[in-house]
Write a protein that holds these residues in place. Structure first.
Motif, short mmCIF file in Angstrom:
data_model
loop_
_atom_site.label_atom_id
_atom_site.label_comp_id
_atom_site.label_asym_id
_atom_site.label_seq_id
_atom_site.Cartn_x
_atom_site.Cartn_y
_atom_site.Cartn_z
N VAL A 14 0.84 -1.17 0.00
CA VAL A 14 0.00 0.00 0.00
C VAL A 14 0.89 1.24 0.00
O VAL A 14 1.81 1.34 0.83
CB VAL A 14 -0.92 0.04 1.24
CG1 VAL A 14 -1.69 1.35 1.29
CG2 VAL A 14 -1.87 -1.14 1.22
N ARG A 15 0.64 2.16 -0.93
CA ARG A 15 1.38 3.41 -0.97
C ARG A 15 0.43 4.58 -0.74
O ARG A 15 -0.66 4.61 -1.31
CB ARG A 15 2.09 3.57 -2.32
CG ARG A 15 3.28 2.64 -2.49
CD ARG A 15 3.96 2.85 -3.83
NE ARG A 15 5.15 2.03 -3.96
CZ ARG A 15 5.91 1.98 -5.04
NH1 ARG A 15 5.59 2.72 -6.10
NH2 ARG A 15 6.98 1.22 -5.06
N GLY A 57 3.55 -6.22 2.80
CA GLY A 57 3.30 -7.50 3.44
C GLY A 57 2.47 -7.43 4.71
O GLY A 57 1.36 -6.90 4.72
N ALA A 58 3.05 -7.93 5.81
CA ALA A 58 2.34 -7.99 7.08
C ALA A 58 2.04 -6.61 7.63
O ALA A 58 1.20 -6.46 8.52
CB ALA A 58 3.16 -8.79 8.10
N LEU A 66 -5.39 -2.93 8.28
CA LEU A 66 -6.29 -1.79 8.26
C LEU A 66 -5.88 -0.76 9.30
O LEU A 66 -5.85 0.46 9.03
CB LEU A 66 -7.73 -2.24 8.51
CG LEU A 66 -8.79 -1.12 8.55
CD1 LEU A 66 -8.81 -0.37 7.22
CD2 LEU A 66 -10.17 -1.72 8.86
N ALA A 67 -5.51 -1.24 10.49
CA ALA A 67 -5.11 -0.32 11.57
C ALA A 67 -3.86 0.46 11.19
O ALA A 67 -3.75 1.66 11.46
CB ALA A 67 -4.86 -1.11 12.86
N ALA A 68 -2.90 -0.22 10.54
CA ALA A 68 -1.66 0.45 10.15
C ALA A 68 -1.91 1.51 9.09
O ALA A 68 -1.37 2.62 9.15
CB ALA A 68 -0.65 -0.58 9.65
N VAL A 69 -2.74 1.17 8.11
CA VAL A 69 -3.06 2.13 7.04
C VAL A 69 -3.80 3.34 7.61
O VAL A 69 -3.47 4.50 7.31
CB VAL A 69 -3.90 1.47 5.93
CG1 VAL A 69 -4.38 2.52 4.93
CG2 VAL A 69 -3.09 0.40 5.22
#
Length: 239
Positions: free
Chosen positions: A1-2, A22-23, A27-30
């Motif tokens: 995801v960029r 990857g890992a 959703l939380a990280a994005v």
């Protein structure tokens, strides 16, 4: 995801601001990185090369706030095994706020007194702030400043869970503190100023927010010579 930054004219920057692989692509990280980009666009007055340093630091410490000590490239290891070496008492530390990111204990030299106002530069998850809050008592107040939204979210969650009323956290850069003039009896910082691309500005801000007769207590690392360009990497800014 960029993720890309948008310009005022509605166009997108040619280079991506954040990349998750990857890992990392949860959703939380994005959502966390989107929040960080939005916040930096609002509160970060830093531009140019300095802004890229801030983004590298912010990205690394956002990962630490979400993933814990092992999320950083160098892996800080188990924080509980080195607290005593850094000068902390086990009984004083809020476990969930200790991400193993400090390099000493600025509260030893600070010698805080009941009723004092303290500002913590780069407060992270709030470990030093919570200890300082107990030292200054109900009549005092501690203000933690950090530029990483994920760190503030973690610190504020602990604040709410433990019903702490004399500590607060503010989003901002240590080069541009969201704190009024002459309000702090003591300014503390733990292994953060070394990451700033404009250290003289940090010290000007410290001087601005200090009350007459105020003091500073810093735990940090110092370079004894020039750092080779080859070592000025994203990994080094995450240490």
């Amino acid at each position: 995801v960029r993720l890309y930054r948008g310009a005022a004219n509605g166009s997108l920057a040619s280079a991506h601001a954040v990349e998750l692989k990857g890992a990392e692509c949860t959703l939380a990280a994005v959502e966390g990185r989107v929040s960080a980009l939005k916040a930096s666009a609002i509160v970060n007055p830093t531009t140019g090369a300095d802004a890229s340093v801030h983004e590298m630091v912010r990205s690394a410490y956002a990962a630490s706030a979400v993933g814990g000590p092992s999320a950083l490239p160098g892996d800080t290891g188990d924080p509980t095994k080195r607290r005593e070496k850094l000068g902390y008492s086990e009984a004083d530390v809020t476990n969930s706020a200790d991400l193993g990111l400090g390099c000493g204990n600025p509260l030893i030299a600070a010698k805080l007194k009941p009723g004092e106002v303290v500002v913590d530069l780069g407060s992270g998850a709030g470990m030093d702030c919570f200890i300082a809050g107990r030292q200054v008592g109900d009549r005092g107040h501690v203000i933690g400043v950090d530029m990483t939204p994920e760190m503030l979210s973690k610190a504020r969650a602990i604040l709410k869970k433990d019903n702490i009323t004399n500590v607060s956290f503010r989003l901002g850069e240590i080069e541009h503190l969201p704190v009024g003039d002459g309000v702090a009896d003591c300014v503390i910082s733990n292994c953060v100023i070394n990451l700033s691309p404009d250290k003289p500005q940090v010290y000007r801000e410290m001087n601005r927010v200090l009350a007459p007769g105020g003091r500073v207590s810093i735990s940090d690392v110092m370079r004894m010579g020039d750092i080779p360009d080859a070592l000025k990497t994203a990994k080094s800014y995450a240490c």
